[in-house]
Design a protein around this motif. Sequence first.
Motif, mmCIF file in Angstrom:
data_model
loop_
_atom_site.group_PDB
_atom_site.id
_atom_site.type_symbol
_atom_site.label_atom_id
_atom_site.label_comp_id
_atom_site.label_asym_id
_atom_site.label_seq_id
_atom_site.Cartn_x
_atom_site.Cartn_y
_atom_site.Cartn_z
ATOM 1 N N VAL A 1 10.860 -0.370 -0.858
ATOM 2 C CA VAL A 1 9.728 -0.895 -0.091
ATOM 3 C C VAL A 1 9.189 -2.162 -0.748
ATOM 4 N N LEU A 2 9.068 -2.156 -2.071
ATOM 5 C CA LEU A 2 8.575 -3.330 -2.787
ATOM 6 C C LEU A 2 9.530 -4.517 -2.647
ATOM 7 N N SER A 3 10.814 -4.259 -2.648
ATOM 8 C CA SER A 3 11.790 -5.343 -2.464
ATOM 9 C C SER A 3 11.633 -5.984 -1.098
ATOM 10 N N TYR B 1 0.842 -1.198 0.000
ATOM 11 C CA TYR B 1 0.000 0.000 0.000
ATOM 12 C C TYR B 1 0.879 1.250 0.000
ATOM 13 N N ARG B 2 1.889 1.217 0.849
ATOM 14 C CA ARG B 2 2.786 2.367 0.957
ATOM 15 C C ARG B 2 3.554 2.569 -0.352
ATOM 16 N N ALA B 3 4.008 1.462 -0.944
ATOM 17 C CA ALA B 3 4.770 1.558 -2.194
ATOM 18 C C ALA B 3 3.918 2.138 -3.311
ATOM 19 N N GLU B 4 2.660 1.767 -3.357
ATOM 20 C CA GLU B 4 1.768 2.278 -4.399
ATOM 21 C C GLU B 4 1.630 3.794 -4.297
ATOM 22 N N ALA B 5 1.558 4.294 -3.066
ATOM 23 C CA ALA B 5 1.478 5.741 -2.875
ATOM 24 C C ALA B 5 2.778 6.421 -3.292
ATOM 25 N N LEU B 6 3.899 5.772 -2.992
ATOM 26 C CA LEU B 6 5.201 6.339 -3.372
ATOM 27 C C LEU B 6 5.342 6.417 -4.889
ATOM 28 N N VAL B 7 4.891 5.383 -5.580
ATOM 29 C CA VAL B 7 4.943 5.393 -7.041
ATOM 30 C C VAL B 7 4.102 6.546 -7.583
ATOM 31 N N HIS B 8 2.934 6.720 -7.015
ATOM 32 C CA HIS B 8 2.039 7.792 -7.469
ATOM 33 C C HIS B 8 2.687 9.160 -7.293
ATOM 34 N N GLU B 9 3.490 9.313 -6.255
ATOM 35 C CA GLU B 9 4.140 10.597 -5.980
ATOM 36 C C GLU B 9 5.484 10.742 -6.683
ATOM 37 N N GLY B 10 5.872 9.721 -7.452
ATOM 38 C CA GLY B 10 7.117 9.799 -8.200
ATOM 39 C C GLY B 10 8.367 9.482 -7.415
ATOM 40 N N GLN B 11 8.230 8.930 -6.221
ATOM 41 C CA GLN B 11 9.382 8.568 -5.399
ATOM 42 C C GLN B 11 9.791 7.131 -5.733
ATOM 43 N N GLU C 1 15.941 -2.179 -11.439
ATOM 44 C CA GLU C 1 16.264 -3.338 -12.275
ATOM 45 C C GLU C 1 16.390 -4.616 -11.431
ATOM 46 N N GLU C 2 16.995 -4.491 -10.278
ATOM 47 C CA GLU C 2 17.124 -5.655 -9.380
ATOM 48 C C GLU C 2 15.755 -6.124 -8.887
ATOM 49 N N LEU C 3 14.879 -5.167 -8.570
ATOM 50 C CA LEU C 3 13.530 -5.516 -8.127
ATOM 51 C C LEU C 3 12.792 -6.290 -9.212
ATOM 52 N N LEU C 4 12.834 -5.790 -10.450
ATOM 53 C CA LEU C 4 12.116 -6.449 -11.538
ATOM 54 C C LEU C 4 12.664 -7.850 -11.792
ATOM 55 N N SER C 5 13.959 -8.012 -11.656
ATOM 56 C CA SER C 5 14.563 -9.336 -11.809
ATOM 57 C C SER C 5 14.090 -10.286 -10.716
ATOM 58 N N ASP C 6 14.035 -9.773 -9.489
ATOM 59 C CA ASP C 6 13.574 -10.590 -8.353
ATOM 60 C C ASP C 6 12.107 -10.967 -8.508
ATOM 61 N N VAL C 7 11.311 -10.035 -9.022
ATOM 62 C CA VAL C 7 9.889 -10.320 -9.232
ATOM 63 C C VAL C 7 9.717 -11.436 -10.259
ATOM 64 N N LEU D 1 8.421 -8.008 -1.170
ATOM 65 C CA LEU D 1 8.604 -9.214 -1.969
ATOM 66 C C LEU D 1 9.359 -10.280 -1.184
ATOM 67 N N GLY D 2 10.388 -9.852 -0.456
ATOM 68 C CA GLY D 2 11.140 -10.815 0.351
ATOM 69 C C GLY D 2 10.263 -11.504 1.383
ATOM 70 N N THR D 3 9.406 -10.723 2.033
ATOM 71 C CA THR D 3 8.492 -11.303 3.025
ATOM 72 C C THR D 3 7.490 -12.233 2.353
#
Length: 371
Positions: free
Chosen positions: A322-324, A305-315, A359-365, A327-329
């Motif tokens: 946060v997504l990484s 939820y927090r990551a989605e808000a960060l994306v919306h704000e361009g952070q 790039e690392e996040l997308l690879s992990d996903v 994802l680990g959890t």
Amino acid sequence: MDKKRPNWESQILLADAFDVPEAMLVTHPWPTWLPDPDAEEASVSLNRRNFIVTGMAAALPALAATPASATGRPALVGTETVQYLQTAVLPLTTMPTVERQHVVPLLDSSLATVTGLLQNARYDTRTGVRLNQLAAQLAQTCGWTRFDIGQQEQAGALWNQALAHAKAAGDRDMISSVIADFAYQGLWTDNAGESVRLLEGALARPLHATVRSLLHLRKARAHAALGEAASSRHHLAKSETELARTSVGEPPNWAAWMSEADVEIDGGRCLIDLGEQAPGMKRIDRGLSLLTKPRSKTYAIFQTYRAEALVHEGQVEEAAAVLSSALGTARQIGATRCIDQVAQISDRLRGHLAVNGVEELLSDVNAARAA
């Protein structure tokens, strides 16, 4: 099957569970036999429980509403057997998700054992109630194991089974618990309108204050998903009020986890859904700081939820971090639905490969989805 309308068999099952005359289903077609939302605070007679659940399940085996009628069966189940089963099995239903993922076959076999006793053994009324209560809790937990890996129809079937056992046991609190589960499922399957109707029925009966807080919170989420700001704020305020209110007796076990952290985080998600990113993220951050560590699945979901808000704000960089973490959890606890949620948000970062961590996040996903 139309997932927005319970099939006829499911409606009959639920009408029986909540003491609604079957004729009312004919004279008041779905969903008009549900309580009027404006009458939510009114006192409702206990013989009219107008709850419904989605019609995802196949027809359930008939369960005797009065366990004592199971006479003439070959073996008598004694209190010692039930006590042993409760001691051995109930802890499985409260295990943290990170551990429970390893014992799904044991949960399934335990449910089969208890339902086998209900169908084939001989027992008195008190023993039958205890067996049905145990079966309801097991079926509910087994439903969550399917829900977490994205098997929505199987989850619905098991929750319908839990509802039938709760009815047989006369356990109104467990019925409310199952309704809350179906409402939550509606949020995850883009069926927020169904969640609203479910919760309108649930809130039309007297409940423990903690339970009412939870149901109001989920209703706030559903209204926010529908863009209904005034209704969402109304039920969010109701959730806060009910949680702070002293109620007679302890809340039922299934709602004991409900806390200020949940109100803050889900309240923040409501605000984000309504376009208020900054105040929504502030509430989520406060809620995450209050959340206890054992609730790892909840933590992973709330992080998204927090990551989605960060994306919306361009952070983007902070969102990727946060997504990484989420994802680990999610991978640790084997929650496919959480992995899918991370993946959906991560896809929005593909245009920012130069940003640190993306790039690392997308690879992990990709690796998580392929596993």
